[in-house]
Write a protein that holds these residues in place. Structure first.
Motif: not given
Length: 398
Positions: A80-86, A91-98, A184-187, A189-194
């Motif tokens: 990726x280039x900036x994996x955290x953005x994608x 993952x929403x469509x089932x693509x979840x790298x290890x 760490x990027x992979x692990x 978790x999405x930041x919960x909505x405040x």
């Protein structure tokens, strides 16, 4: 795929999955969203390149589920280039790298000053990569050919860029650091909505009083509901500045709101009843928001000298020490250790300050092992120096 056709049928998708599986080496991947145009952050184009297979452009809304492709590539490295953005939209469509390699993050660790993909590709590979469609509305159908060419180029150079960076990281003894950061990027978790997402409203600080904040809250919530319903970016309906202007003006009638020049936007008049209803709800609310908001936010550092002078001294000393480490390792300060972690440890330091206790505090906040190894000693030393200076000053004053 020289014609840059978009794969939008099940049969073509399964054939592409087989072709990608037969390729070799890591997979270059990218996703295009319609940020700023739609409410959702879903992927509207997914690009994949693999040596020996070629480039493939997928239409996620048409295809839906990518579980077969994920199963085929699960054990491979994804670039990726900036994996955290994608990651979220994939993952929403089932693509979840290890396993991932993030060229943007690697560029930061290598001390490259500008880390945009085009800049990094030009610096390390000597290839000019045009980025003129990065802010396009990718929910557009059909997608223009020029956009598809742009999307394909975004992934076709990733394997070569990754290989170059692997060598550079090894030369700088940063291979393990990069591995920890990628994990760490992979692990993460999405930041919960405040609990009060409306407080993110730009300009909310200019609104005076709890009643004004209640009006701002109801306007934000009304806009958010409409944006979700229409799948339109909220700011495209009524910009933040209009909501805060209305909350400051506190119009007493529907006509007053209609006459407010600062209240603009494409839905400002067509949905006037909605906005006036939100204002009335805010004016009548008995659930008034607090002036300061909730959560565990620390005061901004600029206020520390008045509110917690010792914490201010600790923070400034630690930041100075960490700046030296940043320069020694050629790693940006924000990547060396998360700035918020330093602020929190400075505000509430361990009872007994030493490298072990500081390291434990950093680990509790989420710092990686390598970050603790290169920063805990320096932070502890800075805190001890401040404490000793304060004690000497107190003794001299007495």
């Amino acid at each position: 795929m020289l014609d840059h056709q978009v794969i939008d049928t099940r049969d073509a998708y399964l054939a592409a999955t087989a072709s990608i599986s037969a390729g070799t080496g890591p997979i270059g991947i990218d996703a295009e969203r319609a940020s700023g145009f739609t409410y959702s952050q879903r992927a509207y184009l997914i690009q994949i390149y693999r040596r020996g297979a070629g480039t493939f452009l997928f239409d996620p809304p048409a295809l839906g589920d990518f579980s077969e492709l994920n199963a085929a590539l699960r054990d491979d490295e994804w670039i990726f280039h900036a994996a955290s953005q994608d990651l979220a939209c994939l993952r929403e469509v089932g693509l979840d790298p290890q396993h991932i390699f993030d060229t943007e993050l690697a560029a930061r660790l290598l001390g490259i000053p500008r880390v945009g993909l085009g800049t990094v590709v030009e610096e390390l590979l000597g290839i000019h990569l045009a980025k003129e469609h990065s802010a396009a509305n990718w929910s557009t159908r059909p997608l223009p050919e020029a956009w598809l060419v742009y999307g394909a180029l975004d992934v076709e150079l990733l394997p070569d860029l990754r290989d170059r960076m692997v060598d550079m990281l090894a030369t700088d003894s940063k291979t393990d650091i990069a591995a920890q950061e990628f994990a760490a990027v992979l692990a993460r978790e999405a930041k919960p909505v405040g609990p009060e997402p409306w407080r993110r409203l730009s300009g909310v600080h200019s609104i005076r009083g709890q009643r004004g904040l209640a009006v701002a809250r109801e306007l934000w919530l009304a806009r958010d509901r409409l944006a979700q319903e229409l799948d339109v970016s909220p700011g495209r309906l009524v910009p933040d500045a209009s909501l805060t202007a209305a909350a400051r003006a506190m119009p007493s009638t529907r006509q007053d709101l209609a006459d407010l020049r600062e209240f603009s936007g494409r839905a400002s008049r067509s949905e006037l009843d909605r906005w006036w209803g939100a204002i009335q709800k805010g004016l009548a609310s008995t659930d008034l928001p607090s002036l300061r908001g909730n959560g565990d936010l620390l005061p901004p550092p600029r206020a520390w000298s008045d509110r917690n002078p010792e914490a201010d001294l600790r923070y400034k000393a630690a930041r100075a020490a960490l700046t030296e480490v940043s320069e020694e390792l050629a790693i940006p300060l924000e990547n060396l250790v998360t700035p918020d972690y330093v602020r929190r440890v400075a505000w509430t330091p361990p009872e007994n300050v030493d490298p072990a206790s500081v390291g434990e505090a950093l680990a509790h906040l989420g710092a990686r092992t390598w970050q603790i190894e290169v920063t805990a000693q320096r932070i502890a030393d800075a805190f001890v120096d401040v404490h000793q200076a304060i004690e000497l000053s107190s003794e001299s004053d007495s």
